[in-house]
Scaffold this motif. Structure first.
Motif, short mmCIF file in Angstrom:
data_model
loop_
_atom_site.label_atom_id
_atom_site.label_comp_id
_atom_site.label_asym_id
_atom_site.label_seq_id
_atom_site.Cartn_x
_atom_site.Cartn_y
_atom_site.Cartn_z
N LYS A 53 38.01 42.21 38.66
CA LYS A 53 36.64 42.38 39.14
C LYS A 53 35.74 42.71 37.95
O LYS A 53 36.06 43.57 37.14
CB LYS A 53 36.60 43.50 40.18
CG LYS A 53 35.29 43.60 40.91
CD LYS A 53 35.39 44.62 42.05
CE LYS A 53 34.14 44.62 42.87
NZ LYS A 53 34.26 45.53 44.02
N THR A 102 29.58 40.76 37.63
CA THR A 102 28.94 39.57 38.19
C THR A 102 29.81 38.82 39.19
O THR A 102 29.37 37.83 39.77
CB THR A 102 28.54 38.60 37.07
OG1 THR A 102 29.70 38.28 36.30
CG2 THR A 102 27.48 39.21 36.17
N GLY A 103 31.05 39.25 39.40
CA GLY A 103 31.94 38.56 40.33
C GLY A 103 33.39 38.86 40.03
O GLY A 103 33.74 39.97 39.65
N LYS A 116 36.65 37.65 37.70
CA LYS A 116 37.07 36.91 36.52
C LYS A 116 38.50 36.44 36.75
O LYS A 116 39.42 37.23 36.91
CB LYS A 116 37.00 37.81 35.28
CG LYS A 116 37.46 37.14 34.01
CD LYS A 116 37.36 38.13 32.84
CE LYS A 116 37.91 37.54 31.57
NZ LYS A 116 37.86 38.53 30.46
N TYR A 176 30.68 29.16 40.13
CA TYR A 176 31.50 29.76 39.08
C TYR A 176 30.95 29.35 37.72
O TYR A 176 30.23 28.36 37.59
CB TYR A 176 32.97 29.32 39.19
CG TYR A 176 33.24 27.89 38.80
CD1 TYR A 176 33.62 27.56 37.51
CD2 TYR A 176 33.13 26.85 39.72
CE1 TYR A 176 33.86 26.25 37.15
CE2 TYR A 176 33.37 25.54 39.38
CZ TYR A 176 33.74 25.25 38.08
OH TYR A 176 33.98 23.95 37.72
N ASN A 177 31.28 30.13 36.71
CA ASN A 177 30.92 29.82 35.33
C ASN A 177 32.21 29.79 34.51
O ASN A 177 33.01 30.72 34.59
CB ASN A 177 29.97 30.87 34.76
CG ASN A 177 28.64 30.86 35.46
OD1 ASN A 177 28.03 29.81 35.60
ND2 ASN A 177 28.20 32.00 35.94
N ILE A 191 34.31 32.86 36.05
CA ILE A 191 33.82 34.00 36.82
C ILE A 191 33.23 33.43 38.11
O ILE A 191 32.29 32.66 38.09
CB ILE A 191 32.77 34.82 36.05
CG1 ILE A 191 33.43 35.45 34.82
CG2 ILE A 191 32.17 35.89 36.96
CD1 ILE A 191 32.52 36.29 33.96
N THR A 195 31.24 33.76 41.43
CA THR A 195 30.10 34.58 41.83
C THR A 195 29.82 34.42 43.32
O THR A 195 30.35 33.54 43.98
CB THR A 195 28.85 34.18 41.02
OG1 THR A 195 28.58 32.79 41.22
CG2 THR A 195 29.05 34.45 39.54
N GLY A 196 28.96 35.29 43.83
CA GLY A 196 28.53 35.20 45.22
C GLY A 196 29.61 35.55 46.22
O GLY A 196 29.68 34.96 47.30
N TYR A 230 38.07 41.51 46.73
CA TYR A 230 36.83 41.79 46.02
C TYR A 230 36.14 42.98 46.66
O TYR A 230 36.08 43.09 47.83
CB TYR A 230 35.92 40.56 46.03
CG TYR A 230 34.68 40.75 45.21
CD1 TYR A 230 34.77 40.75 43.81
CD2 TYR A 230 33.45 40.96 45.79
CE1 TYR A 230 33.62 40.93 43.04
CE2 TYR A 230 32.32 41.14 45.01
CZ TYR A 230 32.40 41.12 43.65
OH TYR A 230 31.29 41.30 42.87
#
Length: 127
Positions: A44, A47-48, A50, A80-81, A98, A100-101, A127
């Motif tokens: 965790k 930003t989200g 990992k 995701y990034n 990562i 997200t959301g 999460y």
């Protein structure tokens, strides 16, 4: 008789070559074999979540995979990034995404190879 012998030798050589190609797999489409690999951990972050990759073999670009969160496809940049630590345009050990959301609760991230639709790996986390 000489011509018949030459024809028999030629047919034998052609059949041997065809058999060799079939056995060695030269006739296969090799490019559609599903890579192997895994996720190594989920952590965790602010930003989200990992998700870290292990080694993917053979080396494959992230664009050749579909990433699913709870069976829903994610879009790079919005869901995701991806971070390519080695900068080699292929997933390497230690690279990560990562996600997200996320809502609270248990989640599953899956890595699917687009060409075959096969699952490479999945990871579960809270999460």
């Amino acid at each position: 008789p000489v011509i018949a012998t030459i024809l028999m030798v030629a047919i034998t050589v052609v059949l041997a070559a065809v058999l060799y190609v079939m056995v060695m797999g030269f006739g296969s489409d090799g490019g559609n074999e599903t890579p192997t690999g895994s996720f190594t951990m989920a952590d965790k972050v602010t930003t989200g979540e990992k998700i870290t990759f292990g080694q993917i073999t053979p080396a494959t670009n992230i664009t050749e995979f579909r990433i699913l969160l709870d069976d829903v496809a994610l879009v790079s940049g919005t869901g995701y990034n991806y971070t390519d630590l080695a900068g080699d345009d292929a997933i390497s050990a230690g690279d990560y995404i990562i996600v997200t959301g996320l809502d609270e609760g248990p989640h599953t991230v899956q890595l699917l190879f687009i060409a075959t639709g096969d699952l490479v790996d999945d990871i579960n986390f809270n999460y």
